[in-house]
Write a protein that holds these residues in place. Structure first.
Motif, PDB file in Angstrom:
ATOM      1  N   PHE A   1     -15.857  -5.170 -34.043  1.00 42.33           N
ATOM      2  CA  PHE A   1     -14.656  -4.612 -33.437  1.00 42.33           C
ATOM      3  C   PHE A   1     -14.159  -5.435 -32.264  1.00 42.33           C
ATOM      4  O   PHE A   1     -13.057  -5.963 -32.272  1.00 42.33           O
ATOM      5  N   GLY A   2     -15.043  -5.610 -31.323  1.00 46.02           N
ATOM      6  CA  GLY A   2     -14.604  -6.150 -30.041  1.00 46.02           C
ATOM      7  C   GLY A   2     -14.229  -7.604 -30.082  1.00 46.02           C
ATOM      8  O   GLY A   2     -13.185  -8.005 -29.598  1.00 46.02           O
ATOM      9  N   LYS A   3     -15.075  -8.411 -30.730  1.00 45.98           N
ATOM     10  CA  LYS A   3     -14.844  -9.843 -30.608  1.00 45.98           C
ATOM     11  C   LYS A   3     -13.772 -10.340 -31.546  1.00 45.98           C
ATOM     12  O   LYS A   3     -13.330 -11.476 -31.441  1.00 45.98           O
ATOM     13  N   GLY A   4     -13.377  -9.440 -32.464  1.00 39.69           N
ATOM     14  CA  GLY A   4     -12.354  -9.832 -33.420  1.00 39.69           C
ATOM     15  C   GLY A   4     -11.190 -10.532 -32.761  1.00 39.69           C
ATOM     16  O   GLY A   4     -10.741 -11.587 -33.207  1.00 39.69           O
TER      17      GLY A   4
ATOM     18  N   SER B   1      -9.587   3.347 -24.543  1.00 40.08           N
ATOM     19  CA  SER B   1      -8.663   2.238 -24.655  1.00 40.08           C
ATOM     20  C   SER B   1      -8.891   1.477 -25.944  1.00 40.08           C
ATOM     21  O   SER B   1      -9.999   1.412 -26.471  1.00 40.08           O
ATOM     22  N   HIS B   2      -7.806   0.931 -26.470  1.00 41.46           N
ATOM     23  CA  HIS B   2      -7.939   0.042 -27.626  1.00 41.46           C
ATOM     24  C   HIS B   2      -7.943  -1.405 -27.164  1.00 41.46           C
ATOM     25  O   HIS B   2      -8.122  -2.311 -27.954  1.00 41.46           O
ATOM     26  N   ASP B   3      -7.702  -1.570 -25.888  1.00 39.52           N
ATOM     27  CA  ASP B   3      -7.572  -2.910 -25.339  1.00 39.52           C
ATOM     28  C   ASP B   3      -8.949  -3.391 -24.900  1.00 39.52           C
ATOM     29  O   ASP B   3      -9.355  -3.218 -23.765  1.00 39.52           O
ATOM     30  N   ILE B   4      -9.670  -3.986 -25.844  1.00 42.18           N
ATOM     31  CA  ILE B   4     -11.065  -4.313 -25.596  1.00 42.18           C
ATOM     32  C   ILE B   4     -11.208  -5.360 -24.508  1.00 42.18           C
ATOM     33  O   ILE B   4     -12.154  -5.335 -23.723  1.00 42.18           O
ATOM     34  N   GLN B   5     -10.235  -6.268 -24.430  1.00 42.45           N
ATOM     35  CA  GLN B   5     -10.298  -7.301 -23.375  1.00 42.45           C
ATOM     36  C   GLN B   5     -10.315  -6.649 -21.995  1.00 42.45           C
ATOM     37  O   GLN B   5     -11.136  -6.975 -21.147  1.00 42.45           O
ATOM     38  N   ALA B   6      -9.358  -5.716 -21.824  1.00 46.96           N
ATOM     39  CA  ALA B   6      -9.263  -5.042 -20.534  1.00 46.96           C
ATOM     40  C   ALA B   6     -10.514  -4.218 -20.286  1.00 46.96           C
ATOM     41  O   ALA B   6     -11.043  -4.186 -19.170  1.00 46.96           O
TER      42      ALA B   6
ATOM     43  N   LEU C   1     -16.335   3.975 -17.088  1.00 50.67           N
ATOM     44  CA  LEU C   1     -16.753   3.965 -18.483  1.00 50.67           C
ATOM     45  C   LEU C   1     -15.544   3.817 -19.381  1.00 50.67           C
ATOM     46  O   LEU C   1     -14.537   4.500 -19.210  1.00 50.67           O
ATOM     47  N   CYS C   2     -15.661   2.908 -20.343  1.00 50.39           N
ATOM     48  CA  CYS C   2     -14.567   2.751 -21.283  1.00 50.39           C
ATOM     49  C   CYS C   2     -15.038   3.205 -22.655  1.00 50.39           C
ATOM     50  O   CYS C   2     -16.124   2.817 -23.098  1.00 50.39           O
ATOM     51  N   ILE C   3     -14.243   4.058 -23.301  1.00 48.98           N
ATOM     52  CA  ILE C   3     -14.592   4.512 -24.642  1.00 48.98           C
ATOM     53  C   ILE C   3     -13.732   3.750 -25.638  1.00 48.98           C
ATOM     54  O   ILE C   3     -12.505   3.759 -25.534  1.00 48.98           O
TER      55      ILE C   3
END
Ligand SMILES: Nc1ncnc2c1ncn2[C@@H]1O[C@H](COP(=O)(O)OP(=O)(O)OP(=O)(O)O)[C@@H](O)[C@H]1O
Ligand SMILES: [Mg+2]
Lengths: 233, 283
Positions: A228-231, A191-196, A32-34
């Protein structure tokens, strides 16, 4: 039964609420990624799960044989002072502490476990070195090895790659996902690294103005990801 | 030189000097053990705070005309230690501020009490000796020595038994707590042990100089050693050696015991600092 279940949690400090009505569950072997903006309450949520803070309301339930002392934790910032004299070995070994109860000294199994985890994190050469003289990435691996000593069941990681260079970051993600894959360790990672996050995680919890919880496929289609994510994608 | 040596050897045959040496070594050993933990928890001044509390407690004992003030002083100091270390973690008044508050408060009230009730005629002498340790270490009774030996054994045993837990709690309290170590309990234990050490050490160096005894060996050891274990062992050895040297010098040169020990500690600290610089430079 879920390993971890949060029911209608509301979180905050000194009576001011920063998050409310949060419900989700995590099963054994989940990744799970928050995600969420700075200050949205991710660290606070993790501390609540760990029992370091009390929620304003709602509750955290452990199941599936998960015990309070079999949770591994990698903090966002350690309050460890810069001048703390401690060797890598001492720190990793201290991860075994939680399971020891009143037993005063480490036994053979503890030491074996610590050694294994040091090898797993590729720290064997640094075993005798002083923690404060290591680089950020090496320190992070030491703390991860310590977390692994606390448990093989579930790991809570708060921004494990913050401040690491791209190469070490990739390595770190690799290590974490191999723990998940090969040892069936449940991972909850901030994580702030949405790609990862989208690459490695199975499920996403987005907190902030809009709360989202679901698989990453659902997340990509949801509204929460739009802002947020796709930015950066 | 030869004169001094004969002087020291004659002194060494007196039981009161032997007592002083035994007690001095034990106290030095105990006080150095938790030094590392205290320095790292940013509690260097807790020694000062608590010893002032002990001073206040002694004043109360004097006013009450208690012959043996040790139990009362011990209890009051332990209570304050627990309060201090507990509030030190998460509250609004930070550790150093609350220590400062309690420490000066206890000092002022203690002196005031002693003054108002004037338990003895030699007030300034009494106060001076409680603050700086004076010669009381040379006037120990056999009972004092035994009490000191027993308490020291307990302190050392507790430290060894809980060494790994103290490490875990000092290094990263949140992690320890999160993974199921009862951090609160061990903090409490640390507080109690500190209080016992402080009360013991007051006999040796007096309340103003206790912090020196607690932190200097740890700080010196940290200049050179890099692991918790080696720092702890080194600071214990340093502390014992320094206080032995200090007591012998003070006997030979008739200087005050407490300040002489601290002076030796300071010299050793500078030596280690320079050594540390040289060692890092070499790398
Ligand atoms: N000890 C505290 N006392 C009061 N408020 C706090 C405390 N710690 C955090 N907060 C507030 O709670 C909110 C959430 O903080 P939190 O640390 O959980 O954010 P986060 O999502 O982890 O942010 P980041 O991405 O920067 O790590 C913030 O607005 C913060 O100001
Ligand atoms: Mg955070």
């Amino acid at each position: 039964m879920a390993q971890l279940k949060c029911e209608n949690l509301s979180l905050g400090y000194d009576g001011t609420e920063i998050l409310s009505g949060l419900s989700f569950e995590v099963n054994r072997g989940d990744y799970l990624c928050i995600v969420g903006e700075n200050g949205s309450g991710k660290t606070t949520l993790m501390k609540t799960i760990l029992g370091l803070r009390q929620p304003l309301s709602g509750k955290v339930v452990f199941g599936d044989g998960l015990k309070k002392n079999s949770i591994g934790y990698l903090p966002q910032q350690t309050d460890v002072q810069k001048d703390f004299p401690a060797s890598v070995w001492e720190i990793v070994l201290s991860g075994c502490q939680g399971g020891m109860g009143l037993r005063p000294f480490y036994n053979k199994e503890d030491k074996k476990l610590a050694l294994e985890n040091i090898e797993k994190m590729r720290l064997s050469d640094l075993k005798k070195r002083c923690y404060r003289e290591l680089s950020g990435g090496q320190q992070q691996r030491v703390l991860l090895a310590r977390a692994l000593c606390a448990t093989g069941d579930i790991l809570l990681l708060d921004e494990p790659v913050a401040g690491l260079d791209p190469k070490v970051t990739a390595e770190m993600y690799e290590i974490i996902s191999s723990l998940n894959r090969d040892y069936n360790t449940t991972i909850i990672m901030i994580s702030h690294d949405i790609q990862a996050a989208l690459r490695y995680a199975g499920k996403i919890l987005h907190i902030g103005d809009r709360v989202f919880f679901g698989t990453k496929e659902e997340y990509l289609e949801s509204e929460a990801s739009q802002s947020f994510g796709k930015g950066g994608a | 030189m030869a004169e001094i040596i004969t002087k020291v050897t004659t002194y060494l045959s007196y039981p009161f000097v032997q007592y002083a040496l035994i007690v001095g070594v034990l106290i030095a050993l105990c006080s150095s053990l938790l030094g590392v933990t205290l320095v790292l928890k940013r509690f260097s001044f807790i020694g000062d705070g608590l010893s002032h509390v002990a001073f206040g407690a002694m004043a109360i004992a004097a006013v009450l005309k208690l012959t043996n003030n040790m139990p009362l002083v011990l209890v009051i100091t332990i209570i304050c230690a627990v309060l201090l270390l507990r509030t030190g973690q998460n509250t609004k008044i930070k550790g150093d501020a609350s220590i400062a508050m309690i420490s000066v408060g206890a000092l002022a009230l203690g002196y005031l009490l002693m003054h108002v009730f004037e338990p003895s005629n030699n007030l300034s002498g009494d106060v001076c000796s409680t603050l700086f340790g004076s010669t009381s270490i040379l006037t120990l009774s056999q009972l004092d020595v035994w009490l000191c030996i027993i308490l020291s054994i307990i302190v050392v045993a507790v430290f060894i038994l809980f060494y790994n837990k103290i490490f875990a709690v000092t290094f990263d309290e949140n992690f320890a707590r999160a993974t199921g170590t009862r951090a609160g309990l061990y903090n409490l234990l640390i507080a109690v042990v500190i209080a016992v050490i402080i009360v013991l050490a007051m006999n040796l160096v007096g309340s103003l100089l206790i912090s020196a005894l607690v932190i200097f060996p740890a700080l010196s050891a940290m200049r050179i050693f890099k692991s918790f274990k080696s720092v702890t062992i080194c600071s214990a050895v340093l502390s014992v050696v320094c206080s032995l040297a200090g007591i012998l010098i003070s006997v030979a040169c008739e200087t005050p015991v407490g300040s002489t020990i601290v002076a030796v500690d300071i010299i050793v600290f500078f030596v280690f600092m320079i050594l540390g610089k040289i060692l890092t430079f070499k790398k």
